[in-house]
Write a protein that holds these residues in place. Structure first.
Motif, PDB file in Angstrom:
ATOM      1  N   GLN A  89      61.211  31.285  17.313  1.00  0.00           N
ATOM      2  CA  GLN A  89      61.438  31.586  18.713  1.00  0.00           C
ATOM      3  C   GLN A  89      60.751  32.908  19.047  1.00  0.00           C
ATOM      4  N   LEU A  90      60.355  33.034  20.304  1.00  0.00           N
ATOM      5  CA  LEU A  90      59.627  34.227  20.716  1.00  0.00           C
ATOM      6  C   LEU A  90      60.523  35.228  21.418  1.00  0.00           C
ATOM      7  N   GLY A  91      61.818  35.097  21.222  1.00  0.00           N
ATOM      8  CA  GLY A  91      62.770  36.035  21.798  1.00  0.00           C
ATOM      9  C   GLY A  91      64.182  35.549  21.546  1.00  0.00           C
ATOM     10  N   ASP A  92      65.139  36.363  21.903  1.00  0.00           N
ATOM     11  CA  ASP A  92      66.553  36.002  21.782  1.00  0.00           C
ATOM     12  C   ASP A  92      67.115  35.924  23.202  1.00  0.00           C
ATOM     13  N   ASN A  93      66.817  34.814  23.857  1.00  0.00           N
ATOM     14  CA  ASN A  93      67.082  34.681  25.283  1.00  0.00           C
ATOM     15  C   ASN A  93      68.250  33.753  25.568  1.00  0.00           C
ATOM     16  N   ARG A  94      69.191  33.641  24.622  1.00  0.00           N
ATOM     17  CA  ARG A  94      70.235  32.629  24.726  1.00  0.00           C
ATOM     18  C   ARG A  94      71.178  32.835  25.899  1.00  0.00           C
ATOM     19  N   SER A  95      71.308  34.038  26.384  1.00  0.00           N
ATOM     20  CA  SER A  95      72.271  34.310  27.455  1.00  0.00           C
ATOM     21  C   SER A  95      71.726  33.987  28.841  1.00  0.00           C
ATOM     22  N   VAL A  96      70.437  33.674  28.960  1.00  0.00           N
ATOM     23  CA  VAL A  96      69.820  33.398  30.259  1.00  0.00           C
ATOM     24  C   VAL A  96      69.361  31.946  30.283  1.00  0.00           C
ATOM     25  N   PRO A  97      69.875  31.107  31.206  1.00  0.00           N
ATOM     26  CA  PRO A  97      69.573  29.676  31.200  1.00  0.00           C
ATOM     27  C   PRO A  97      68.217  29.331  31.802  1.00  0.00           C
ATOM     28  N   ALA A  98      67.212  30.104  31.531  1.00  0.00           N
ATOM     29  CA  ALA A  98      65.863  29.830  32.015  1.00  0.00           C
ATOM     30  C   ALA A  98      64.910  30.786  31.323  1.00  0.00           C
ATOM     31  N   ILE A  99      63.649  30.408  31.269  1.00  0.00           N
ATOM     32  CA  ILE A  99      62.633  31.288  30.685  1.00  0.00           C
ATOM     33  C   ILE A  99      62.127  32.197  31.785  1.00  0.00           C
ATOM     34  N   SER A 100      62.355  33.471  31.643  1.00  0.00           N
ATOM     35  CA  SER A 100      62.058  34.429  32.705  1.00  0.00           C
ATOM     36  C   SER A 100      60.591  34.828  32.714  1.00  0.00           C
ATOM     37  N   ASN A 101      60.168  35.421  33.831  1.00  0.00           N
ATOM     38  CA  ASN A 101      58.810  35.967  33.908  1.00  0.00           C
ATOM     39  C   ASN A 101      58.600  37.056  32.861  1.00  0.00           C
ATOM     40  N   GLU A 102      59.646  37.843  32.629  1.00  0.00           N
ATOM     41  CA  GLU A 102      59.556  38.911  31.630  1.00  0.00           C
ATOM     42  C   GLU A 102      59.330  38.345  30.238  1.00  0.00           C
ATOM     43  N   ALA A 103      60.045  37.263  29.912  1.00  0.00           N
ATOM     44  CA  ALA A 103      59.883  36.638  28.598  1.00  0.00           C
ATOM     45  C   ALA A 103      58.474  36.078  28.436  1.00  0.00           C
ATOM     46  N   CYS A 104      57.949  35.460  29.501  1.00  0.00           N
ATOM     47  CA  CYS A 104      56.580  34.935  29.446  1.00  0.00           C
ATOM     48  C   CYS A 104      55.567  36.056  29.272  1.00  0.00           C
ATOM     49  N   GLY A 105      55.739  37.128  30.020  1.00  0.00           N
ATOM     50  CA  GLY A 105      54.819  38.251  29.901  1.00  0.00           C
ATOM     51  C   GLY A 105      54.818  38.844  28.511  1.00  0.00           C
ATOM     52  N   HIS A 106      56.004  38.960  27.915  1.00  0.00           N
ATOM     53  CA  HIS A 106      56.101  39.507  26.558  1.00  0.00           C
ATOM     54  C   HIS A 106      55.425  38.582  25.552  1.00  0.00           C
ATOM     55  N   ALA A 107      55.626  37.268  25.701  1.00  0.00           N
ATOM     56  CA  ALA A 107      55.003  36.311  24.781  1.00  0.00           C
ATOM     57  C   ALA A 107      53.484  36.342  24.903  1.00  0.00           C
ATOM     58  N   ILE A 108      52.979  36.508  26.114  1.00  0.00           N
ATOM     59  CA  ILE A 108      51.533  36.574  26.321  1.00  0.00           C
ATOM     60  C   ILE A 108      50.958  37.823  25.658  1.00  0.00           C
ATOM     61  N   ASP A 109      51.636  38.947  25.806  1.00  0.00           N
ATOM     62  CA  ASP A 109      51.139  40.205  25.223  1.00  0.00           C
ATOM     63  C   ASP A 109      51.207  40.198  23.696  1.00  0.00           C
ATOM     64  N   THR A 110      52.291  39.656  23.147  1.00  0.00           N
ATOM     65  CA  THR A 110      52.527  39.784  21.709  1.00  0.00           C
ATOM     66  C   THR A 110      52.057  38.583  20.895  1.00  0.00           C
ATOM     67  N   TRP A 111      51.876  37.423  21.528  1.00  0.00           N
ATOM     68  CA  TRP A 111      51.443  36.215  20.803  1.00  0.00           C
ATOM     69  C   TRP A 111      50.119  35.662  21.303  1.00  0.00           C
ATOM     70  N   VAL A 112      50.048  35.358  22.598  1.00  0.00           N
ATOM     71  CA  VAL A 112      48.845  34.698  23.115  1.00  0.00           C
ATOM     72  C   VAL A 112      47.619  35.605  22.981  1.00  0.00           C
TER      73      VAL A 112
END
Length: 232
Positions: free
Chosen positions: A34-57
């Protein structure tokens, strides 16, 4: 999180079950993180996407030779107008991306859309250039899926498995659950075993008990390495 394999009940990922997990990685020819620990939020946020793009993509794009966008389902939506991409070729199930012209800066709208939509991005990187150490530190909960169709299109899985056999590459495919972005890594059995060990040593765990248990192992490995360097 332990192994996610239907119709079997292997022990959850622990220090003592680590060898068993390596066997499953070789058998199923992949592992996922998993690319984060986002279990408490029932959706993939813009912040989570931005972090994944910077650190993985971004680091994967810098090393990739080929990139594809697969429709996860036949009715998957097409990219909206702002999410432009550059294509080298296109079929009914996938688009071959001209990744040399699609940096995360110039095409950020596309990468964000792709991570959150019914699309699987697959990036192919030479084994020798795969940035495993960088990615491992930005991952959570390594596991193996018995049925990858819960995350990825069948055609994306088939291509990735064939590609790593055909060439000395590591393929990384992006998918998602309702809560988290995920990355699935494909490679030869030997390379996967090496990467899995590296990821487990450097990733994070959402379960506090696992985080404590592996933290102890990491300290022991570090101390042993420091001792060897001192002796040399």
């Amino acid at each position: 999180m332990g192994l996610l394999i239907p119709r079997s009940k292997p022990a959850p990922l622990t220090v003592t079950s680590f060898t068993q997990h390596l066997d499953y990685v070789r058998q199923y020819r992949h592992f996922a993180v998993q690319l984060g620990d986002n279990r408490s939020v029932p959706a993939i946020s813009n912040e989570a996407c931005g972090h994944a793009i910077d650190t993985w993509v971004a680091p994967l794009l810098a090393a990739s030779q080929r990139g594809f966008a697969y429709k996860r389902r036949p009715w998957a939506p097409v990219p909206p107008t702002p999410a432009k991409y550059v294509a080298l070729g296109k079929t009914s199930v996938r688009v071959e991306l001209d990744i040399a012209k699609m940096s995360t800066a110039s095409h950020s709208a596309f990468w964000k859309w792709a991570l959150r939509s019914e699309t699987n991005i697959v990036l192919c990187v030479p084994e020798s250039a795969f940035p495993g150490g960088v990615l491992a530190a930005e991952s959570w909960d390594p596991c193996v899926y018995g049925n990858l169709r819960t995350l990825l299109a069948h055609s994306a899985v088939a291509f990735a498995k064939k590609e790593v056999e055909r060439s000395t590459s590591v393929c990384c495919a992006f998918g998602g659950t309702a809560y988290n972005l995920c990355a699935v890594i494909f490679g030869t059995p030997e390379k996967l075993a090496e990467l899995f060990q590296d990821f487990v040593r450097h990733c994070r765990f959402s379960h506090p008990a696992l985080e404590r248990e592996f933290a102890t192992v990491r300290r022991k490995v570090k101390n042993k390495s420091d001792y060897k360097r001192g002796a040399a």
